[in-house]
Design an enzyme around this catalytic site. Structure first.
Site, short mmCIF file in Angstrom:
data_model
loop_
_atom_site.label_atom_id
_atom_site.label_comp_id
_atom_site.label_asym_id
_atom_site.label_seq_id
_atom_site.Cartn_x
_atom_site.Cartn_y
_atom_site.Cartn_z
N GLU A 150 0.88 -1.18 0.00
CA GLU A 150 0.00 0.00 0.00
C GLU A 150 0.91 1.21 0.00
O GLU A 150 1.55 1.51 1.01
CB GLU A 150 -0.89 -0.01 1.25
CG GLU A 150 -1.87 -1.16 1.30
CD GLU A 150 -2.82 -1.17 0.12
OE1 GLU A 150 -3.15 -0.09 -0.40
OE2 GLU A 150 -3.21 -2.27 -0.30
N CYS A 152 -2.63 9.18 2.85
CA CYS A 152 -2.25 8.59 1.56
C CYS A 152 -3.26 8.93 0.48
O CYS A 152 -2.90 9.10 -0.68
CB CYS A 152 -2.06 7.09 1.69
SG CYS A 152 -3.49 6.24 2.36
P1 NAD Z 1 8.72 4.58 4.20
O1 NAD Z 1 8.63 3.76 2.98
O2 NAD Z 1 9.87 5.48 4.36
O3 NAD Z 1 8.71 3.66 5.51
C1 NAD Z 1 7.69 2.72 5.74
C2 NAD Z 1 8.22 1.63 6.65
O4 NAD Z 1 9.20 0.86 5.94
C3 NAD Z 1 8.92 2.13 7.90
O5 NAD Z 1 8.56 1.33 8.99
C4 NAD Z 1 10.40 1.96 7.56
O6 NAD Z 1 11.24 1.80 8.68
C5 NAD Z 1 10.36 0.68 6.75
N1 NAD Z 1 11.52 0.45 5.87
C6 NAD Z 1 12.40 1.35 5.39
N2 NAD Z 1 13.30 0.74 4.59
C7 NAD Z 1 12.97 -0.58 4.56
C8 NAD Z 1 13.50 -1.72 3.90
N3 NAD Z 1 14.56 -1.63 3.08
N4 NAD Z 1 12.90 -2.91 4.09
C9 NAD Z 1 11.80 -3.02 4.88
N5 NAD Z 1 11.26 -1.97 5.55
C10 NAD Z 1 11.83 -0.76 5.38
O7 NAD Z 1 7.34 5.37 4.27
P2 NAD Z 1 6.92 6.49 5.31
O8 NAD Z 1 7.63 7.74 4.98
O9 NAD Z 1 7.02 5.93 6.68
O10 NAD Z 1 5.36 6.64 5.00
C11 NAD Z 1 4.79 7.59 4.14
C12 NAD Z 1 4.35 6.92 2.87
O11 NAD Z 1 3.39 5.90 3.15
C13 NAD Z 1 3.65 7.89 1.95
O12 NAD Z 1 4.12 7.69 0.65
C14 NAD Z 1 2.19 7.50 2.06
O13 NAD Z 1 1.41 7.83 0.94
C15 NAD Z 1 2.30 6.02 2.24
N6 NAD Z 1 1.07 5.45 2.80
C16 NAD Z 1 0.30 4.65 2.02
C17 NAD Z 1 -0.89 4.15 2.51
C18 NAD Z 1 -1.78 3.27 1.68
O14 NAD Z 1 -2.63 2.61 2.26
N7 NAD Z 1 -1.63 3.24 0.37
C19 NAD Z 1 -1.28 4.46 3.83
C20 NAD Z 1 -0.47 5.28 4.58
C21 NAD Z 1 0.72 5.77 4.06
#
Ligand code: NAD
Length: 507
Positions: A245, A279
């Site tokens: 997502e 999001c």
């Molecule tokens: P991010 O991708 O930076 O981090 C998300 C998670 O992934 C964190 O817990 C992070 O520690 C982890 N992570 C980072 N590198 C990783 C790796 N290599 N392997 C596994 N895990 C790893 O995202 P963010 O900045 O925390 O969140 C914001 C984003 O989330 C925005 O783009 C937003 O649109 C999206 N979002 C989407 C939805 C949806 O349902 N489509 C809902 C909420 C947020």
């Protein structure tokens, strides 16, 4: 000023966070090591091996106790979430607490039905030879990796669904909001969940990677496109099922025949809710030229009247992370440098100490600007004038993202036709996009906004393996093959497939 830092001491990583409201230090938490992650899997396997045999009624009872606990602990949940995010209290209550309770009630009521064995009526000649059932088996351990913008709900909602369907959960919340993530484990402990059925591992991307390396039976990832791609690559190599997502750049199309006042309210709410860190937030607004001036005036008046504050009662709160504030600032400055005009806001809030970006209306934007291309995630009402609805739809679809969108018209048939041609996972008509909050429907993005579904029957069942079990009515061997058996098969094919009535009856 950084909202989180990671200190390395004696081979340990310590995560230190600060409140975006005022930079007050919050807790210091030790990050999970690779060994901690591996041990969590050993414990989770043991817990799940018993949990999968627990009757569904007992699982529902645990989740019902969880609902009571969440309700009793709502002030604590709200306090922790606000300390880490600076959300207005009403948004903490609606997005994090209400949504969690709603999800529990919804899935508890349907879990028995959705997990029951399904008898499948076979078609064609096979129906005389075999019976079939589909059984829904828990997958095992679900790795849940989550972001910071809905730090409690986005972690607990998948856990609710995966526990009801017989799995164990290991959650890796965002390093920006670790305390809200830890609440998930805490609430399950208070509800009396079996030990180690829900575990939360604190840390950054390294812990997320280690979670996948330990080969959970599914990864449910919510976060950015860039990280989603890395997660997909790692899961692909290890052949682990996953759902993604990801981010969005949702468009709003305002037709000539819309109710302009309501559309303007929807635009401001869709753009500024959760300080734009949603999001499915409205990030691009296309307005037909005949109503443009009136719409812009309405939207500007509403935005100017919003109360941004670091107090509990506010319309717009903080940006949760300093990095995001820099992105918002960069997008606005890039747009202004390329000719956009700010009608209200347009900068960090000078009268507040923390991470606050003023609710902003920006016009005269176009697709050469970052603000119309990349996810901004800020309280920005970003409006572009278009000739007509056709141009609006073309521009709405001119994006690498495809999460949600919204269309405003008083002609519902036209709205539905426009929704069909929007290249997004979901769409709202005369409403801001909020399909994540509707548990009845599957939620998932198109294009770079994601893969697979969460929520709804589809999302719920994706925590199970749908296993067909075929029951033979007659021995299936027709050895030896002979001229006669060949002829019989030919006759059967003729009977079933050359005859229209038979096709209708048995197809
Ligand atoms: P991010 O991708 O930076 O981090 C998300 C998670 O992934 C964190 O817990 C992070 O520690 C982890 N992570 C980072 N590198 C990783 C790796 N290599 N392997 C596994 N895990 C790893 O995202 P963010 O900045 O925390 O969140 C914001 C984003 O989330 C925005 O783009 C937003 O649109 C999206 N979002 C989407 C939805 C949806 O349902 N489509 C809902 C909420 C947020």
């Amino acid at each position: 000023m950084a909202i989180f830092t990671i200190k390395n001491t004696d081979n340990k990583k310590i995560l230190c966070t600060q409140s975006p409201k005022n930079f007050a230090p919050l807790n210091e938490i030790e990050c999970a090591t690779k060994e901690d992650v591996a041990n969590a899997f050993i414990r989770a396997r043991e817990a799940q091996s018993e949990w999968k045999h627990v009757p569904i009624q007992k699982r529902i009872e645990l989740l019902e106790r969880l609902a009571t606990i969440i309700s009793q602990q709502k002030e604590r949940i709200i306090d922790v979430v606000i300390s880490e995010t600076g959300k207005p209290k009403q948004e903490a209550l609606s997005m994090e607490v209400y949504s969690a309770l709603d999800s529990i009630v919804f899935y508890c009521k349907r879990a028995k039905k959705w997990l029951a064995d399904e008898s499948i009526k076979l078609h064609g000649p096979m129906r005389f030879l075999k019976k079939c059932k589909v059984i829904y088996k828990p997958r095992g351990i679900i790795g849940i990796i989550t972001p910071w913008n809905g730090p409690f709900i986005l972690s607990i909602n998948p856990v609710i669904q995966c526990l009801l369907s017989g799995n164990a959960a290991i959650v890796k919340p965002s390093e920006v909001t670790p305390l809200s993530g830890q609440l998930v484990e805490e609430m399950f402990v208070l509800a009396g969940a079996p030990k180690n059925l829900v575990q939360v591992l604190i840390g950054d991307g390294e812990v997320g990677e280690a979670l996948i390396t330990n080969k959970p039976d599914k990864i449910s990832f919510t976060g950015s496109v860039a990280t989603g791609r890395k997660v997909a690559e790692q899961c692909g190599r290890l052949l682990i099922p996953f759902s993604l997502e990801l981010g969005g750049k949702d468009a709003m199309v305002v037709c000539e025949d819309s109710n302009i006042k309501e559309a303007a309210q929807g635009a401001v709410m869709g753009s500024c809710m959760n300080a734009g860190q949603y999001c499915c937030g409205t990030e691009r607004i296309y307005v037909t030229e005949s109503i443009y001036d009136e719409f812009v005036e309405e939207a500007t008046n509403i935005t100017a009247s919003l109360n941004q504050s670091d107090q509990d009662i506010a319309d717009v709160g903080a940006t949760f992370w300093d990095k995001q504030l820099d992105i918002i600032d960069d997008h606005v400055k890039d747009a202004v440098a390329k000719g956009a005009k700010i009608l209200v806001g347009g900068s960090k809030n000078p009268s507040l100490k923390g991470l606050y970006y003023l609710p902003t209306v920006i016009v005269d934007v176009d697709h050469s600007m970052k603000i119309m291309q990349e996810e901004t995630f800020g309280p920005i009402v970003c409006i572009m004038k278009v000739k007509d609805e056709e141009e609006a739809m073309r521009l709405a679809n001119d994006s690498k993202y495809g999460l949600n969108g919204n269309i405003w018209t008083q002609n519902l048939n036209k709205g539905l036709a426009m929704a069909r041609s929007l290249d997004t996972g979901a769409c709202s008509i005369n409403d801001m996009a909020m399909s994540y909050g509707l548990n009845e429907v599957p939620f998932g993005g198109l294009k770079e906004s994601g893969l697979g579904f969460v929520n709804g029957k589809e999302g719920f069942r994706s925590y199970c393996h749908a296993m067909p079990v075929v029951i033979g009515k007659k021995p299936s061997s027709i050895y030896p093959y002979t001229q006669k058996s060949y002829h019989q098969l030919e006759q059967a094919i003729k009977l079933f497939f050359d005859n229209k009535l038979f096709r209708k009856l048995f197809g």
